[in-house]
Write a protein that holds these residues in place. Sequence first.
Motif, mmCIF file in Angstrom:
data_model
loop_
_atom_site.group_PDB
_atom_site.id
_atom_site.type_symbol
_atom_site.label_atom_id
_atom_site.label_comp_id
_atom_site.label_asym_id
_atom_site.label_seq_id
_atom_site.Cartn_x
_atom_site.Cartn_y
_atom_site.Cartn_z
ATOM 1 N N GLY A 1 -21.759 -96.080 108.273
ATOM 2 C CA GLY A 1 -21.954 -96.287 106.846
ATOM 3 C C GLY A 1 -23.069 -95.463 106.248
ATOM 4 N N SER A 2 -24.118 -95.218 107.011
ATOM 5 C CA SER A 2 -25.289 -94.516 106.468
ATOM 6 C C SER A 2 -25.004 -93.061 106.118
ATOM 7 C CB SER A 2 -26.466 -94.598 107.437
ATOM 8 O OG SER A 2 -26.211 -93.833 108.595
ATOM 9 N N GLU B 1 -18.011 -97.513 99.908
ATOM 10 C CA GLU B 1 -17.797 -96.478 100.923
ATOM 11 C C GLU B 1 -18.599 -96.775 102.192
ATOM 12 O OE1 GLU B 1 -15.993 -93.265 102.651
ATOM 13 O OE2 GLU B 1 -15.486 -94.280 100.777
ATOM 14 N N PHE B 2 -19.836 -97.264 102.030
ATOM 15 C CA PHE B 2 -20.655 -97.659 103.184
ATOM 16 C C PHE B 2 -19.921 -98.721 103.996
ATOM 17 C CE2 PHE B 2 -23.731 -100.223 105.421
ATOM 18 C CZ PHE B 2 -24.701 -99.332 105.846
ATOM 19 N N LEU B 3 -19.451 -99.761 103.317
ATOM 20 C CA LEU B 3 -18.738 -100.854 103.997
ATOM 21 C C LEU B 3 -17.438 -100.365 104.623
ATOM 22 C CD1 LEU B 3 -19.320 -103.682 101.365
ATOM 23 C CD2 LEU B 3 -20.500 -103.375 103.553
ATOM 24 N N HIS B 4 -16.727 -99.505 103.911
ATOM 25 C CA HIS B 4 -15.464 -98.971 104.436
ATOM 26 C C HIS B 4 -15.685 -98.185 105.724
ATOM 27 C CE1 HIS B 4 -12.081 -95.967 104.398
ATOM 28 N NE2 HIS B 4 -11.422 -97.105 104.328
ATOM 29 N N ARG B 5 -16.641 -97.274 105.704
ATOM 30 C CA ARG B 5 -16.934 -96.471 106.897
ATOM 31 C C ARG B 5 -17.422 -97.355 108.042
ATOM 32 N NH1 ARG B 5 -19.950 -91.105 104.377
ATOM 33 N NH2 ARG B 5 -18.266 -90.618 102.935
ATOM 34 N N GLY B 6 -18.274 -98.314 107.711
ATOM 35 C CA GLY B 6 -18.774 -99.222 108.743
ATOM 36 C C GLY B 6 -17.655 -100.011 109.386
#
Length: 138
Positions: free
Chosen positions: A60-61, A7-12
């Motif tokens: 991502g954070s 999810e972090f990578l996806h949002r980033g």
Amino acid sequence: MNKYVKEFLHRGLIFGGFGPIVMAIIYLILSYNIKDFSAGGIEIFTAVLSTYVLAFVHAGSSVFNQIEHWGVMKGLLCQLVSLYVAYIGCYIINSWIAFEISVVAIFTTIFVVGYLAIWGIVYLCVRGKAKKMSEKLV
């Protein structure tokens, strides 16, 4: 791979591109307001890359606050630290602030106070909405 890392990578990846767009708008504004404003290829490359990383980390954070088994304080602290490292790194790499102890201390103070103020407002808003919802249920 952990679902939170995904999810972090996806949002980033979704929002990372906004960093260079914001940087381009700022440089455009500077070019209209500062006589003889110019930026070289290395400066542009560094600014684009660093603002992409900044936006990537920023987006991502937000996942840290959704890791239920961490608790609120741990999520907020991890987000604060990741955002601070991304911002201070971007600002220093681009020479947007001087790499001096006093300047970094002032930046850090403003950053932490701003972060806490924003989350304080969010907390009060959520608490108020939760209270209203509880009253409707009773």
